[in-house]
Design an enzyme around this catalytic site. Structure first.
Site, PDB file in Angstrom:
ATOM      1  NE  ARG A 165      -4.202  -1.801   1.958  1.00 38.16           N
ATOM      2  CZ  ARG A 165      -5.037  -2.255   2.893  1.00 38.16           C
ATOM      3  NH1 ARG A 165      -4.850  -1.933   4.160  1.00 38.16           N
ATOM      4  NH2 ARG A 165      -6.055  -3.011   2.556  1.00 38.16           N
ATOM      5  CE1 TYR A 175     -10.908  -9.658  -4.463  1.00 38.76           C
ATOM      6  CE2 TYR A 175      -8.971 -11.025  -4.887  1.00 38.76           C
ATOM      7  CZ  TYR A 175      -9.577  -9.960  -4.226  1.00 38.76           C
ATOM      8  OH  TYR A 175      -8.852  -9.197  -3.372  1.00 38.76           O
ATOM      9  CB  CYS A 233     -22.672  -4.352  15.073  1.00 41.41           C
ATOM     10  SG  CYS A 233     -22.944  -5.831  14.051  1.00 41.41           S
ATOM     11  CD  GLU A 255      -5.559  -8.472  -4.184  1.00 39.66           C
ATOM     12  OE1 GLU A 255      -6.236  -9.483  -3.929  1.00 39.66           O
ATOM     13  OE2 GLU A 255      -5.708  -7.404  -3.560  1.00 39.66           O
ATOM     14  N   GLY A 266       0.684 -23.081   0.871  1.00 45.49           N
ATOM     15  CA  GLY A 266      -0.386 -23.911   0.338  1.00 45.49           C
ATOM     16  C   GLY A 266      -0.869 -23.478  -1.036  1.00 45.49           C
ATOM     17  CE1 TYR A 267      -6.462 -24.938  -2.298  1.00 49.74           C
ATOM     18  CE2 TYR A 267      -6.573 -22.987  -0.943  1.00 49.74           C
ATOM     19  CZ  TYR A 267      -7.121 -24.171  -1.375  1.00 49.74           C
ATOM     20  OH  TYR A 267      -8.336 -24.574  -0.878  1.00 49.74           O
ATOM     21  CB  CYS A 291     -18.334  -6.786   8.596  1.00 45.28           C
ATOM     22  SG  CYS A 291     -19.970  -7.435   8.181  1.00 45.28           S
ATOM     23  CB  CYS A 346     -25.909  -2.685   8.472  1.00 47.23           C
ATOM     24  SG  CYS A 346     -25.805  -4.471   8.371  1.00 47.23           S
ATOM     25  CG  ASP A 387     -12.798 -10.615  -0.594  1.00 49.97           C
ATOM     26  OD1 ASP A 387     -13.768  -9.835  -0.474  1.00 49.97           O
ATOM     27  OD2 ASP A 387     -11.926 -10.730   0.280  1.00 49.97           O
ATOM     28  CD  GLN A 442     -10.339 -19.874  -0.677  1.00 52.04           C
ATOM     29  OE1 GLN A 442     -10.709 -20.877  -0.106  1.00 52.04           O
ATOM     30  NE2 GLN A 442     -11.102 -18.787  -0.750  1.00 52.04           N
TER      31      GLN A 442
END
Length: 366
Positions: free
Chosen positions: A25, A120, A199, A37, A81-82, A192, A208, A138, A42
């Site tokens: 960022r 995405y 909240c 990204e 992973g993945y 959230c 909301c 996402d 996941q």
DNA sequence: GACACGTGGCC
DNA sequence: TGGCCAAGTGT
């Protein structure tokens, strides 16, 4: 209850003071945004940051990545992973190098066409790196907007997801997609949350609908999950003449192109030590014997729960001075006899890496 | 549409 | 502890 037209301004104002200081960022360099990204697919952001920093130090730009051997990229990915993400990342870097002159494409369709990039990620990179007015929906965004707009269909299924997509587009403030998309995800990750949403601290609580109706716990509507299958697996560390046998997995399937110790499933009614001798023979044609039990490692997966029985193996009757034998590989593309200290240079599945960490304390047995 | 594809954190 | 879940994509 405020009008939903207030949603984006409230969200952006919150993000301006609550955005985490994530490394990409700082200047939103497209290569950095892309890598982040892919790593974040996941995977929770808190787990990404260390991998990201090491990856960028090792492969500082697209050219460096494109020129890297795949083993080095997989090593940098070890534990995340993945692993198809890492293989696709490298393949995409080589495409960018060859077809886009080494500059990451800014066009959504060109981004979307790269391997490992779906709807995405294409939307995320187009908006976050290049400022395009694209959405990036996402799991966080699905959850946040299902609550804000009281979506009563399962958001992981096509119909519900389409509704969220439409809402995300309708609420997107033109020219602000970079912050809007990140803010939606940041809100989902920090406030959230799936469980125990805060909240009280939510900047859009007044907008909301689920909050207004008192049904936050019922949104999003969840899809039924699959059962987790317990799986017994045996693996063997063949240690001979000071060296350890490892093999490189086939390119397709789980842990493609990673290195491992041979092994496999323990059949019903089979003893773990019998299973490893059988599996080792099937995969290498080596006739081994069990010298010791090294560890029992439990390892969770999305759909499996593996109990890994780990053994130290020897070649009976093998003279220490004799040359190490060559295997007949049936479940691997390549093999090596390596020194224990060399294991750190290869990428292993997490379960086997755990075993290696314990190996240093075990090899004195010999 | 369903399933393969990893891993670790959380409660 | 064990089930749930995560800045999803490819087939």
């Amino acid at each position: 209850m405020r009008d939903v037209a207030d949603f984006a301004p409230l969200l952006l104002h919150w993000f301006s003071s609550h955005a985490r200081a994530l490394p990409w960022r700082r200047d939103y360099d497209p290569y950095a945004v892309w890598v982040s990204e892919i790593m974040a697919q996941q995977t929770q952001m808190d787990r990404v940051v260390d991998y990201f920093n090491r990856f960028m130090a090792r492969f500082p730009d697209i050219g460096a990545l494109a020129a890297a051997p795949e083993d080095a990229v997989l090593k940098a990915w070890e534990g995340l992973g993945y692993y198809s993400r890492a293989r696709n990342l490298l393949a995409a870097a080589r495409i960018v190098q060859a077809e886009h002159g080494g500059r990451f494409p800014a066009d959504f369709d060109a981004i979307r066409a790269l391997p490992g990039i779906g709807d995405y990620t294409a939307g995320a990179v187009a908006s976050i790196a290049f400022g395009a007015d694209t959405v990036a929906v996402d799991a966080n965004v699905l959850r946040v907007l299902a609550r804000v707009c009281d979506i009563d269909a399962p958001v992981k299924e096509p119909a519900g997801k389409a509704r969220v997509l439409a809402v995300a587009r309708s609420l997107l403030p033109p020219g602000r997609a970079r912050d809007y998309n990140q803010a939606l995800m940041e809100l989902g990750a920090l406030v959230c949350r799936p469980k125990n949403p805060d909240c009280q601290a939510c900047p859009v609580a007044d907008v909301c609908q689920a909050r207004h109706l008192g049904i936050v716990a019922d949104r999003p509507v969840l899809t039924k999950t699959r059962d987790i299958t317990p799986l017994l697996v045996a693996t063997g560390v063949l240690f001979q003449a000071g060296r350890i046998f490892i093999q490189k997995r086939l390119p397709a399937g789980a842990w493609g192109n990673l290195w491992e110790f041979p092994g496999g499933r323990i059949e019903d009614g089979e003893m773990p030590d019998a299973a490893i001798v059988r599996e080792f023979a099937e995969e290498t044609a080596f006739a081994t014997e069990v010298a010791a039990k090294l560890a029992v490692i439990r390892h969770g997966y999305t759909t499996f729960r593996v109990t890994l029985h780990c053994f130290l193996l020897r070649l009976p009757g093998h003279a220490e001075a004799a040359p190490l034998p060559a295997p007949v590989l049936t479940a691997a593309q390549e093999s090596r006899w390596v020194l224990p200290g060399e294991l750190s240079g290869f990428a292993f599945p997490a379960g086997h890496r755990k075993l290696i960490d314990q190996l240093a304390n075990s090899l004195w047995i010999l």
